[in-house]
Write a protein that holds these residues in place. Structure first.
Motif, mmCIF file in Angstrom:
data_model
loop_
_atom_site.group_PDB
_atom_site.id
_atom_site.type_symbol
_atom_site.label_atom_id
_atom_site.label_comp_id
_atom_site.label_asym_id
_atom_site.label_seq_id
_atom_site.Cartn_x
_atom_site.Cartn_y
_atom_site.Cartn_z
ATOM 1 N N TYR A 133 0.865 -1.183 0.000
ATOM 2 C CA TYR A 133 0.000 0.000 0.000
ATOM 3 C C TYR A 133 0.902 1.233 0.000
ATOM 4 O O TYR A 133 2.122 1.125 0.203
ATOM 5 C CB TYR A 133 -0.956 -0.010 1.191
ATOM 6 N N ALA A 137 0.581 6.852 3.023
ATOM 7 C CA ALA A 137 -0.774 6.812 3.585
ATOM 8 C C ALA A 137 -0.725 7.114 5.089
ATOM 9 O O ALA A 137 0.183 6.663 5.786
ATOM 10 C CB ALA A 137 -1.406 5.442 3.347
ATOM 11 N N PRO A 138 -1.701 7.858 5.619
ATOM 12 C CA PRO A 138 -1.682 8.227 7.041
ATOM 13 C C PRO A 138 -2.182 7.084 7.928
ATOM 14 O O PRO A 138 -3.171 6.418 7.612
ATOM 15 C CB PRO A 138 -2.640 9.419 7.110
ATOM 16 N N PHE A 139 -1.479 6.871 9.036
ATOM 17 C CA PHE A 139 -1.868 5.825 9.984
ATOM 18 C C PHE A 139 -1.788 6.349 11.413
ATOM 19 O O PHE A 139 -0.960 7.204 11.735
ATOM 20 C CB PHE A 139 -0.938 4.609 9.877
ATOM 21 N N THR A 171 0.683 9.210 15.199
ATOM 22 C CA THR A 171 0.213 9.286 13.824
ATOM 23 C C THR A 171 1.421 9.516 12.932
ATOM 24 O O THR A 171 2.261 10.374 13.209
ATOM 25 C CB THR A 171 -0.806 10.417 13.643
ATOM 26 N N THR A 173 3.426 7.882 8.898
ATOM 27 C CA THR A 173 3.356 7.093 7.670
ATOM 28 C C THR A 173 4.496 6.082 7.682
ATOM 29 O O THR A 173 5.475 6.225 8.426
ATOM 30 C CB THR A 173 3.490 7.978 6.422
ATOM 31 N N TYR A 204 -6.127 0.612 2.564
ATOM 32 C CA TYR A 204 -4.977 1.368 3.056
ATOM 33 C C TYR A 204 -4.354 2.205 1.935
ATOM 34 O O TYR A 204 -3.920 3.341 2.159
ATOM 35 C CB TYR A 204 -3.909 0.419 3.591
ATOM 36 N N ASP A 205 -4.282 1.633 0.752
ATOM 37 C CA ASP A 205 -3.653 2.311 -0.371
ATOM 38 C C ASP A 205 -4.368 3.625 -0.676
ATOM 39 O O ASP A 205 -3.737 4.633 -1.015
ATOM 40 C CB ASP A 205 -3.691 1.390 -1.593
ATOM 41 N N GLY A 208 -5.341 4.942 3.986
ATOM 42 C CA GLY A 208 -4.610 4.691 5.209
ATOM 43 C C GLY A 208 -5.564 4.223 6.310
ATOM 44 O O GLY A 208 -6.651 3.706 6.039
#
Length: 221
Positions: A133, A137-139, A171, A173, A204-205, A208
């Motif tokens: 992914y 992407a934000p996690f 938080t 990436t 997720y791609d 996120g």
């Protein structure tokens, strides 16, 4: 206090049991071998932490059986290990957890629900990081030790009945984590090992999995 941890032999269960022990509680890890007589295994426990096996094909049925056994054993409090953003139609295993949450809320027991983000420990930062992914992407990612501490708090302390908490330590990436570790990060093709995982990676791609950090900070003081 004696606390049962259903799914206590996996990495999540180990983290919860360790945190309970640090708080002076008697943690009782339970697994498949205990399932045939789950009420008996739960006897004498004041609370139970319920973790379903990863990608369980019918998590609501698993949780329903656990709740019934807990009631039969006169367990007073249950904490359910759900997931961040449980109601996401694009991710089937998240929807299973959403249905299981509903069962917990209607169980008639004292309950708390934890919604953890993905674990930081799931990423191997010892070399180049390759994930299926977008690395930008934000996690909201959760450290296992923080998960254990939060679980111990809601299991042992008063004031958490009827509460649902999102949990993330930070938080970030994948690209940012890799840069901090001094390694490269790149997106690779989905290996297609499980259709639910493929659906998760596709989500997720695009989006996120953002998770707020304030609930965890509040729980841990």
């Amino acid at each position: 206090m004696r606390v049962a941890v259903l799914g206590g032999h996996g990495k999540t269960g180990h983290a919860v049991c360790a945190a309970l022990a640090d708080r002076g509680a008697d943690a009782v890890p339970l697994g498949r071998a205990d399932w045939p007589d789950l009420p008996g295994a739960l006897a004498g426990c004041a609370a139970a932490y319920v973790v379903a096996p990863n990608l369980h094909p019918d998590e609501p049925a698993y949780v329903e059986e656990a709740l019934a056994a807990a009631r039969d054993a006169h367990v007073e409090r249950v904490v359910y290990h759900s997931v961040a953003s449980p109601y996401v139609p694009a991710m089937p295993h998240h929807l299973g957890k959403a249905r299981a949450e509903d069962l917990v809320r209607r169980s008639g027991m004292r309950w708390t629900i934890l919604q953890p983000g993905a674990y930081l420990q799931n990423l191997d930062l010892s070399g180049p990081v390759r994930v299926p992914y977008a690395v930008t992407a934000p996690f909201g990612l959760l450290d296992l030790a923080d998960l254990g501490a939060a679980a111990a708090t809601v299991l042992l302390d008063d004031g958490h009945d009827g509460a649902t908490y999102e949990l993330a330590t930070r938080t970030t990436t994948v690209a940012e984590l890799a840069a901090e570790a001094g390694v490269d990060a790149e997106r690779v093709d989905d290996p297609g090992t499980h259709p639910w995982l493929s659906a998760m990676f596709a989500y997720y791609d695009r989006h996120g999995l953002p998770v707020g950090t304030l609930p965890l900070r509040a729980l841990l003081g």
